[in-house]
Design an enzyme around this catalytic site. Structure first.
Site, PDB file in Angstrom:
ATOM      1  N   GLU A 245       0.712   6.825  -1.217  1.00  0.00           N
ATOM      2  CA  GLU A 245       0.224   6.130   0.091  1.00  0.00           C
ATOM      3  C   GLU A 245       0.737   4.836  -0.465  1.00  0.00           C
ATOM      4  O   GLU A 245       0.808   3.906  -0.184  1.00  0.00           O
ATOM      5  CB  GLU A 245      -1.727   5.284  -0.252  1.00  0.00           C
ATOM      6  CG  GLU A 245      -2.729   4.419   0.332  1.00  0.00           C
ATOM      7  CD  GLU A 245      -4.114   5.069   0.171  1.00  0.00           C
ATOM      8  OE1 GLU A 245      -4.577   5.046  -0.618  1.00  0.00           O
ATOM      9  OE2 GLU A 245      -4.334   4.358  -0.009  1.00  0.00           O
ATOM     10  N   SER A 376      -7.025  -2.401  -4.616  1.00  0.00           N
ATOM     11  CA  SER A 376      -7.053  -3.742  -4.363  1.00  0.00           C
ATOM     12  C   SER A 376      -6.157  -4.238  -4.804  1.00  0.00           C
ATOM     13  O   SER A 376      -5.245  -4.353  -6.045  1.00  0.00           O
ATOM     14  CB  SER A 376      -7.709  -4.266  -3.852  1.00  0.00           C
ATOM     15  OG  SER A 376      -8.717  -4.580  -5.643  1.00  0.00           O
TER      16      SER A 376
HETATM   17  C1  LIG Z   1     -10.675  -1.214   6.825  1.00  0.00           C
HETATM   18  C2  LIG Z   1     -10.777   0.014   5.971  1.00  0.00           C
HETATM   19  C3  LIG Z   1     -10.181   0.986   6.162  1.00  0.00           C
HETATM   20  C4  LIG Z   1     -10.180   1.838   4.009  1.00  0.00           C
HETATM   21  N1  LIG Z   1      -9.837   3.214   5.057  1.00  0.00           N
HETATM   22  C5  LIG Z   1     -10.152   3.676   4.204  1.00  0.00           C
HETATM   23  C6  LIG Z   1      -9.950   5.412   4.169  1.00  0.00           C
HETATM   24  O1  LIG Z   1      -9.981   6.099   5.620  1.00  0.00           O
HETATM   25  N2  LIG Z   1     -10.657   6.236   3.668  1.00  0.00           N
HETATM   26  C7  LIG Z   1     -11.089   6.336   2.332  1.00  0.00           C
HETATM   27  O2  LIG Z   1     -11.649   7.102   1.150  1.00  0.00           O
HETATM   28  N3  LIG Z   1     -11.607   4.684   1.794  1.00  0.00           N
HETATM   29  C8  LIG Z   1     -11.238   3.633   2.922  1.00  0.00           C
HETATM   30  N4  LIG Z   1     -11.657   1.852   2.703  1.00  0.00           N
HETATM   31  C9  LIG Z   1     -11.947   2.007   0.918  1.00  0.00           C
HETATM   32  C10 LIG Z   1     -10.635   1.038   0.500  1.00  0.00           C
HETATM   33  O3  LIG Z   1     -10.343   2.245  -0.399  1.00  0.00           O
HETATM   34  C11 LIG Z   1     -11.638   0.495  -0.565  1.00  0.00           C
HETATM   35  O4  LIG Z   1     -12.483  -0.636   0.088  1.00  0.00           O
HETATM   36  C12 LIG Z   1     -11.379  -0.183  -1.528  1.00  0.00           C
HETATM   37  O5  LIG Z   1     -11.033   0.641  -2.708  1.00  0.00           O
HETATM   38  C13 LIG Z   1     -12.679  -1.294  -2.569  1.00  0.00           C
HETATM   39  O6  LIG Z   1     -13.410  -0.352  -3.126  1.00  0.00           O
HETATM   40  P1  LIG Z   1     -14.752  -1.241  -2.344  1.00  0.00           P
HETATM   41  O7  LIG Z   1     -14.728  -2.269  -1.379  1.00  0.00           O
HETATM   42  O8  LIG Z   1     -15.868  -0.846  -2.346  1.00  0.00           O
HETATM   43  O9  LIG Z   1     -14.253  -2.785  -3.461  1.00  0.00           O
HETATM   44  P2  LIG Z   1     -15.605  -2.924  -5.084  1.00  0.00           P
HETATM   45  O10 LIG Z   1     -14.536  -1.827  -5.164  1.00  0.00           O
HETATM   46  O11 LIG Z   1     -16.663  -2.952  -4.402  1.00  0.00           O
HETATM   47  O12 LIG Z   1     -14.441  -4.355  -5.081  1.00  0.00           O
HETATM   48  C14 LIG Z   1     -14.671  -6.233  -4.615  1.00  0.00           C
HETATM   49  C15 LIG Z   1     -14.166  -6.870  -4.841  1.00  0.00           C
HETATM   50  O13 LIG Z   1     -14.007  -6.270  -6.616  1.00  0.00           O
HETATM   51  C16 LIG Z   1     -13.106  -6.306  -7.324  1.00  0.00           C
HETATM   52  N5  LIG Z   1     -12.703  -5.851  -8.121  1.00  0.00           N
HETATM   53  C17 LIG Z   1     -13.334  -4.271  -8.440  1.00  0.00           C
HETATM   54  N6  LIG Z   1     -12.578  -3.804  -9.445  1.00  0.00           N
HETATM   55  C18 LIG Z   1     -12.520  -4.658 -10.437  1.00  0.00           C
HETATM   56  C19 LIG Z   1     -11.594  -4.718 -11.790  1.00  0.00           C
HETATM   57  N7  LIG Z   1     -12.500  -3.550 -12.359  1.00  0.00           N
HETATM   58  N8  LIG Z   1     -11.150  -6.186 -12.020  1.00  0.00           N
HETATM   59  C20 LIG Z   1     -10.926  -6.795 -10.710  1.00  0.00           C
HETATM   60  N9  LIG Z   1     -11.425  -6.738 -10.003  1.00  0.00           N
HETATM   61  C21 LIG Z   1     -12.244  -6.252  -9.900  1.00  0.00           C
HETATM   62  C22 LIG Z   1     -11.538  -5.950  -6.190  1.00  0.00           C
HETATM   63  O14 LIG Z   1     -10.704  -5.889  -5.591  1.00  0.00           O
HETATM   64  C23 LIG Z   1     -12.390  -6.778  -4.990  1.00  0.00           C
HETATM   65  O15 LIG Z   1     -12.159  -8.072  -5.264  1.00  0.00           O
HETATM   66  C24 LIG Z   1     -11.474   1.774   3.347  1.00  0.00           C
HETATM   67  C25 LIG Z   1     -11.165   0.131   3.533  1.00  0.00           C
HETATM   68  C26 LIG Z   1     -10.808  -0.840   4.538  1.00  0.00           C
HETATM   69  C27 LIG Z   1     -11.520  -2.104   4.035  1.00  0.00           C
END
Ligand SMILES: Cc1cc2nc3c(=O)[nH]c(=O)nc-3n(C[C@H](O)[C@H](O)[C@H](O)COP(=O)(O)OP(=O)(O)OC[C@H]3O[C@@H](n4cnc5c(N)ncnc54)[C@H](O)[C@@H]3O)c2cc1C
Lengths: 391, 381
Positions: A245, A376
């Site tokens: 990816e 991210s």
């Molecule tokens: C528009 C869009 C399309 C997507 N499409 C898909 C899809 O088709 N299929 C799929 O499976 N997923 C998809 N995703 C999901 C995407 O992969 C997740 O949003 C991503 O992995 C982040 O997870 P979260 O949103 O739960 O944020 P969280 O993991 O809750 O993170 C919140 C914040 O904390 C930070 N953070 C988390 N852990 C740590 C750490 N250990 N140290 C420092 N910072 C940290 C993150 O960087 C972020 O800033 C999509 C997301 C979006 C927004």
């Protein structure tokens, strides 16, 4: 070290450019350039044009329709495609499940799915993330329990991009809740979206668009033959897939195309009695983003030219991080060039604001996503700090 | 020198906060309201009027409360805190400000009373598709005809332009930019309204020989410049309210969202970024409060507004982007509040001039003084 492309690669680049700009319908490419909604039918049409010419899945094994290209050729292919505003072959098909099936699927599965996946006869969606499993994907809780010849799936996925178009989903499920490491109890299942027990709820995004969904599973019965790879081997495949990816995620071609548009618009907008493009601050800002993009492009080329042995170049991890930041910088630039016109975001007929200025802010807001998904930017930094710097 | 609100101002803030908290107790309520035209709640508008807020800055003899810029700032900040979509700044500060600055006694008496009572929504139709945050009109022209005037040309985007009962319109006249009043039902007036990304409304307003009444006479560029500056300051306060909520929401989320078995506030990489957001917010708040004090003191409000605009713009972008990023995926959804704050901050940033625009204006003067004294000339007369 040598700057020029070889004559062969130069010819290859020309061939790609000619193909993309002459064979993919102009209306579809115009929509991509205008950041307007591309319909399912248009995605399918574009991908089939590419596939018919062997240009949808060049990175797959030759046996399954791939080309034996060098990383540099693949890079050129991708950049030219983005520069020409061709909708890219659906990532879920071509970069994610396709390569996984080719590498881990059994012969029957390959024959059943790969050709249709390349041709977008099957539209796949990615069922990885869950409400409580985002960055920490391995904590996913959707379960699959074996019952006779079936797996019975219960749970929920979220953020499923374009799930509303999807025919099939590839889904990470927990098959061994007792495994000592949570990564070890995960498997990869594939099943049709119209299987009884699968429901989809669209999620509206901040730009008013609907591109992601929640997907719920209630006693969804999936035949055992739809398990990909070994039971509890899902994490290995997930890592393999996420690695793919990140390839091409720099999106240099697409950002370049946005910058070219930005400059064209800045020449049309008047500010202080001269074209905005001649405003020293604006010109310097564009120059700065262009130079940042140049640094990224060169790094992408360096990575591509050096990864012939198949191992990812360590610098490849900067591509997603910086690539997403520059995509965001370009969308922000467009909003600022539009200036007061950017307020007319959902204007329709009867507006004197040009279309590009109307879509600028929704597009900017939507693109906040690119530093969140696909690992991210915080996760990218964790990788750089940990795996590369050993911190 | 004192940055604190007095007890009456504190009371005002509590009252406004209470009213708006009832109207917009969560972001779903706002989402419902902005879904349908006119993009705000007419009942809430009436309640704002009942509380006297819509006549806040107008002289008492014009039906207003005779309050100052600090009171206006308090209301704007509370609006920003919940993203109330009511056109308070557009109607009261901008259109109302122009009417009270240059209107005849009769115009003031009629229009300001209507605005104060909540029965007249007036907006300033000023932006043109070909201009960029200038005080002057270029494309809409005014022609004298008999006792009155007619206007021709296009204004866009005009916030709440389709809903407005009265338009205050800037137009080219001999020797500069004049101001005119146009009734919403005037002949030769075509208004095409639409939704903007932040949930509010704007319009294309087309004048084709539209009858208009002069508001003041001759070139009104200085009055426009001043009214825009006062509106910039007020939008600055709205942005402060919005940033404050965005930051609080983000901090709260970091304390509750769990990944990797811990709440996100265990990751210093994230808490430090929240701390930086706080730094931006408080610096911007200082500028916004100071600009209102300059306005109250009768100092150079245009320059003070530019300074506030610059700092608030930078802070708004910083906080808007980080608020989403620190939330992860949920931050980009319309179903959760924080993305709407970023959207509104982006709108505010482009309404009357962004940070680069303000910096350019300030840059033109840097050679003419040695140091900036916030308590001295030209800010304190
Ligand atoms: C528009 C869009 C399309 C997507 N499409 C898909 C899809 O088709 N299929 C799929 O499976 N997923 C998809 N995703 C999901 C995407 O992969 C997740 O949003 C991503 O992995 C982040 O997870 P979260 O949103 O739960 O944020 P969280 O993991 O809750 O993170 C919140 C914040 O904390 C930070 N953070 C988390 N852990 C740590 C750490 N250990 N140290 C420092 N910072 C940290 C993150 O960087 C972020 O800033 C999509 C997301 C979006 C927004």
């Amino acid at each position: 070290m040598r700057l020029q492309l070889s004559p062969e690669l130069e010819a290859f680049r020309e061939e790609m450019r000619t193909f993309f700009t002459t064979q993919v319908p102009q209306e579809i490419r115009d929509k991509v350039a205008a950041h307007r909604h591309v319909s399912k039918e248009e995605y399918v049409e574009a991908q089939r044009v590419l596939n018919a010419a062997g240009l949808a899945v060049p990175h797959w094994p030759v046996e399954w329709g791939g080309k034996d290209w060098s990383p540099l050729q693949r890079h050129i292919w991708r950049e030219e495609m983005q520069l020409a505003n061709v909708p890219e072959p659906l990532a879920f098909n071509t970069s994610m499940i396709g390569p996984v099936l080719a590498a881990f699927g059994n012969q029957e599965q390959k024959e059943r799915f790969l050709a249709k996946t390349a041709n977008l006869d099957i539209w796949w969606c990615q069922g990885f993330s869950e409400p409580d499993a985002g960055s920490d994907l391995a904590s996913l809780r959707t379960t699959a329990v074996r019952d006779g010849d079936d797996w019975v799936v219960n749970g929920q996925k979220t953020w499923t991009t374009l799930g509303q178009h999807a025919d099939w989903i590839f889904c990470l499920v927990r098959t061994d809740p007792t495994a000592e490491k949570k990564q070890r109890g995960i498997s990869l299942l594939v099943f049709p979206m119209d299987t009884p027990g699968v429901t989809l709820r669209p999620i509206e995004l901040i730009d008013g668009g609907f591109e992601v969904n929640e997907v719920f599973f209630e006693d969804v019965r999936v035949p055992a033959e739809n398990l990909i790879g070994e039971e509890n081997q899902g994490w290995t495949m997930a890592k393999f897939l996420l690695g793919n990816e990140r390839v091409g995620i720099a999106r240099v071609g697409s950002t370049k195309s946005m910058l070219a548009q930005a400059k064209a618009h800045a020449r049309e907008i008047t500010s202080g009695g001269r074209p905005l493009a001649e405003d020293p601050r604006m010109a310097a800002r564009i120059a700065e983003i262009e130079n940042d993009l140049l640094a990224l492009e060169l790094t992408a080329l360096r990575v591509a030219a050096n990864s012939a042995d198949g191992k990812p170049h360590p610098a490849s991890s900067v591509l997603k991080l910086r690539g997403s930041e520059l995509q965001q910088a370009a969308t922000e630039l467009l909003v600022d060039i539009a200036g007061p016109l950017s307020l007319a975001s959902f204007a329709e007929e009867g507006s004197d604001v040009p279309d590009w200025a109307r879509v600028a802010t929704p597009h900017y807001l939507n693109y906040r996503k690119v530093s969140i998904y696909g690992g991210s930017n915080e996760v990218q930094r964790t990788i750089i700090a940990g795996s590369i710097l050993g911190l | 020198m004192n940055f604190d609100y007095d007890s009456e101002q504190n009371d005002l803030r509590e009252a406004v906060r209470g009213l708006l908290a009832r109207a917009y107790s969560d972001s779903e309520q706002r989402r419902t309201v902005v879904k349908t035209d006119p993009g705000f709640d007419e009942k809430t508008w009436s309640r704002l009027a009942e509380m006297g807020l819509l006549g806040l800055p107008f002289a008492e003899e014009d039906g207003g409360m005779g309050a100052g810029p600090v009171e206006v700032a308090i209301v704007a900040e509370e609006i920003g805190r919940v993203l109330a979509p009511e056109p308070f700044i557009e109607t009261v500060v901008l259109a109302g400000g122009l009417i009270s600055a240059v209107g005849s006694a009769e115009q003031k008496g009629e229009l300001l009373a209507g605005i104060s009572e909540g029965t007249t929504i007036a907006v300033f139709a000023h932006a043109e598709p070909g201009t960029r945050w200038t005080p002057a009109a270029e494309a809409v022209t005014a022609t004298q005809s008999g006792d009155g005037w007619t206007l021709t040309g296009v204004k866009e985007p005009v916030p709440s332009g389709a809903r407005a009962d009265v338009l205050v319109v800037s137009a080219v006249v001999d020797g500069g930019t004049g101001l005119f009043l146009v009734q919403g039902d005037a002949s030769g007036l075509t208004r095409t309204g639409y939704r903007t990304h932040d949930g509010t409304r704007a319009a294309n307003v087309r004048f084709e020989g539209t009858p208009a009444v002069a508001l003041g006479s001759g070139d009104q560029t200085p009055a426009i410049e001043r009214a825009l500056a006062e509106a910039r300051i007020a939008y600055g306060h709205e942005a402060i309210g919005a940033m404050d909520t965005a930051l609080r929401t983000t901090a709260e989320y970091l304390k509750t969202r769990k990944q990797f078995g811990v709440t996100l506030n265990k990751f210093q990489a994230l808490t430090f970024r929240a701390a930086d957001m706080y730094v931006s917010l408080e610096l911007a708040r200082s500028l916004a409060l100071w600009a209102s004090m300059v306005q109250e003191a009768g100092g150079d409000v245009v320059q003070a507004a530019d300074r506030a605009r610059l700092t608030v713009s930078r802070a708004g972008r910083h906080i808007g982007k980080e608020a989403i990023q620190l939330h992860g995926g949920i931050g980009v959804t319309a179903e959760y509040s924080v993305g709407h704050y970023t959207s509104r901050l982006t709108a505010i940033d482009h309404l009357l001039g962004d940070g680069d625009w303000a910096a350019d204006r300030l840059a033109q003067n840097v050679a003419s003084y040695d140091t900036v004294d916030p308590l001295g000339a030209p800010y304190a007369p």
